[in-house]
Write a protein that holds these residues in place. Structure first.
Motif, PDB file in Angstrom:
ATOM      1  N   ALA A 180       0.837  -1.198   0.000  1.00 55.30           N
ATOM      2  CA  ALA A 180       0.000   0.000   0.000  1.00 55.30           C
ATOM      3  C   ALA A 180       0.869   1.245   0.000  1.00 55.30           C
ATOM      4  O   ALA A 180       1.912   1.290   0.630  1.00 55.30           O
ATOM      5  CB  ALA A 180      -0.895   0.000   1.234  1.00 55.30           C
ATOM      6  N   GLY A 181       0.450   2.257  -0.725  1.00 51.94           N
ATOM      7  CA  GLY A 181       1.208   3.502  -0.813  1.00 51.94           C
ATOM      8  C   GLY A 181       0.937   4.415   0.371  1.00 51.94           C
ATOM      9  O   GLY A 181       0.234   4.057   1.315  1.00 51.94           O
ATOM     10  N   PRO A 191      -5.371   3.124   7.631  1.00 56.56           N
ATOM     11  CA  PRO A 191      -6.302   2.835   6.542  1.00 56.56           C
ATOM     12  C   PRO A 191      -6.314   1.350   6.156  1.00 56.56           C
ATOM     13  O   PRO A 191      -5.308   0.656   6.273  1.00 56.56           O
ATOM     14  CB  PRO A 191      -5.778   3.684   5.378  1.00 56.56           C
ATOM     15  N   ARG A 192      -7.451   0.886   5.693  1.00 57.85           N
ATOM     16  CA  ARG A 192      -7.660  -0.511   5.333  1.00 57.85           C
ATOM     17  C   ARG A 192      -6.611  -1.052   4.350  1.00 57.85           C
ATOM     18  O   ARG A 192      -6.109  -2.156   4.560  1.00 57.85           O
ATOM     19  CB  ARG A 192      -9.073  -0.704   4.793  1.00 57.85           C
ATOM     20  N   PRO A 193      -6.219  -0.324   3.295  1.00 58.75           N
ATOM     21  CA  PRO A 193      -5.206  -0.885   2.386  1.00 58.75           C
ATOM     22  C   PRO A 193      -3.881  -1.197   3.092  1.00 58.75           C
ATOM     23  O   PRO A 193      -3.208  -2.166   2.753  1.00 58.75           O
ATOM     24  CB  PRO A 193      -5.013   0.215   1.334  1.00 58.75           C
ATOM     25  N   ILE A 194      -3.537  -0.395   4.092  1.00 62.15           N
ATOM     26  CA  ILE A 194      -2.297  -0.642   4.826  1.00 62.15           C
ATOM     27  C   ILE A 194      -2.462  -1.827   5.769  1.00 62.15           C
ATOM     28  O   ILE A 194      -1.574  -2.679   5.863  1.00 62.15           O
ATOM     29  CB  ILE A 194      -1.840   0.625   5.568  1.00 62.15           C
ATOM     30  N   THR A 195      -3.600  -1.920   6.454  1.00 60.65           N
ATOM     31  CA  THR A 195      -3.803  -3.073   7.347  1.00 60.65           C
ATOM     32  C   THR A 195      -3.828  -4.374   6.551  1.00 60.65           C
ATOM     33  O   THR A 195      -3.321  -5.391   7.010  1.00 60.65           O
ATOM     34  CB  THR A 195      -5.094  -2.944   8.182  1.00 60.65           C
ATOM     35  N   ARG A 196      -4.395  -4.327   5.363  1.00 60.29           N
ATOM     36  CA  ARG A 196      -4.404  -5.526   4.513  1.00 60.29           C
ATOM     37  C   ARG A 196      -2.994  -5.891   4.055  1.00 60.29           C
ATOM     38  O   ARG A 196      -2.600  -7.050   4.076  1.00 60.29           O
ATOM     39  CB  ARG A 196      -5.295  -5.317   3.300  1.00 60.29           C
ATOM     40  N   ILE A 247      -2.499  -6.702   9.417  1.00 56.72           N
ATOM     41  CA  ILE A 247      -2.787  -6.266  10.781  1.00 56.72           C
ATOM     42  C   ILE A 247      -4.268  -6.472  11.044  1.00 56.72           C
ATOM     43  O   ILE A 247      -5.113  -6.043  10.253  1.00 56.72           O
ATOM     44  CB  ILE A 247      -2.407  -4.785  10.984  1.00 56.72           C
ATOM     45  N   GLN A 248      -4.579  -7.119  12.157  1.00 57.73           N
ATOM     46  CA  GLN A 248      -5.958  -7.402  12.554  1.00 57.73           C
ATOM     47  C   GLN A 248      -6.282  -6.674  13.859  1.00 57.73           C
ATOM     48  O   GLN A 248      -5.385  -6.353  14.627  1.00 57.73           O
ATOM     49  CB  GLN A 248      -6.139  -8.914  12.781  1.00 57.73           C
ATOM     50  N   ARG A 249      -7.562  -6.467  14.111  1.00 56.47           N
ATOM     51  CA  ARG A 249      -7.995  -5.892  15.384  1.00 56.47           C
ATOM     52  C   ARG A 249      -7.475  -6.764  16.521  1.00 56.47           C
ATOM     53  O   ARG A 249      -7.579  -7.991  16.473  1.00 56.47           O
ATOM     54  CB  ARG A 249      -9.519  -5.824  15.420  1.00 56.47           C
ATOM     55  N   ARG A 256      -5.654  12.357   9.324  1.00 57.58           N
ATOM     56  CA  ARG A 256      -5.730  13.417  10.328  1.00 57.58           C
ATOM     57  C   ARG A 256      -5.595  12.789  11.716  1.00 57.58           C
ATOM     58  O   ARG A 256      -6.133  11.718  11.979  1.00 57.58           O
ATOM     59  CB  ARG A 256      -7.062  14.150  10.214  1.00 57.58           C
ATOM     60  N   VAL A 257      -4.878  13.470  12.601  1.00 61.11           N
ATOM     61  CA  VAL A 257      -4.756  13.030  13.987  1.00 61.11           C
ATOM     62  C   VAL A 257      -6.056  13.392  14.689  1.00 61.11           C
ATOM     63  O   VAL A 257      -6.552  14.514  14.570  1.00 61.11           O
ATOM     64  CB  VAL A 257      -3.550  13.706  14.682  1.00 61.11           C
ATOM     65  N   ILE A 258      -6.618  12.421  15.435  1.00 60.89           N
ATOM     66  CA  ILE A 258      -7.874  12.645  16.147  1.00 60.89           C
ATOM     67  C   ILE A 258      -7.663  12.421  17.641  1.00 60.89           C
ATOM     68  O   ILE A 258      -6.676  11.816  18.057  1.00 60.89           O
ATOM     69  CB  ILE A 258      -8.992  11.705  15.628  1.00 60.89           C
ATOM     70  N   LYS A 259      -8.587  12.942  18.439  1.00 59.55           N
ATOM     71  CA  LYS A 259      -8.529  12.759  19.885  1.00 59.55           C
ATOM     72  C   LYS A 259      -9.418  11.575  20.256  1.00 59.55           C
ATOM     73  O   LYS A 259     -10.559  11.488  19.836  1.00 59.55           O
ATOM     74  CB  LYS A 259      -9.004  14.019  20.595  1.00 59.55           C
ATOM     75  N   VAL A 260      -8.866  10.674  21.061  1.00 63.96           N
ATOM     76  CA  VAL A 260      -9.612   9.520  21.571  1.00 63.96           C
ATOM     77  C   VAL A 260      -9.377   9.483  23.074  1.00 63.96           C
ATOM     78  O   VAL A 260      -8.283   9.135  23.528  1.00 63.96           O
ATOM     79  CB  VAL A 260      -9.147   8.200  20.911  1.00 63.96           C
TER      80      VAL A 260
END
Length: 66
Positions: free
Chosen positions: A2-3, A21-26, A30-32, A8-12
């Motif tokens: 994946a490229g 992003p999904r293309p990178i996890t695939r 990487i799984q939950r 964006r950085v978010i607050k959790v």
């Protein structure tokens, strides 16, 4: 592979987060619930590396270097 993806950085809660992003996890399989090591480089980068349970245990026991 994946490229580059712009996120964006978010607050959790009291932390900041970046969604992988999904293309990178695939691409990285990487799984939950997987463990990842997160670290900074000298080049203003943040790297995320998939890490096995065995390596985590070895790190905790001091058997290997990070």
């Amino acid at each position: 592979m994946a490229g580059q993806q712009i996120q964006r950085v978010i607050k959790v809660g009291n932390a900041l987060a970046v969604v992988i992003p999904r293309p990178i996890t695939r691409a990285l399989n990487i799984q939950r619930g997987d463990n990842v090591a997160i670290f900074c480089t000298d080049f203003e980068e943040v790297r995320v590396r998939l890490i096995s349970e065995e390596k985590i245990l070895a790190l905790r026991l001091g058997n290997i270097e990070s």
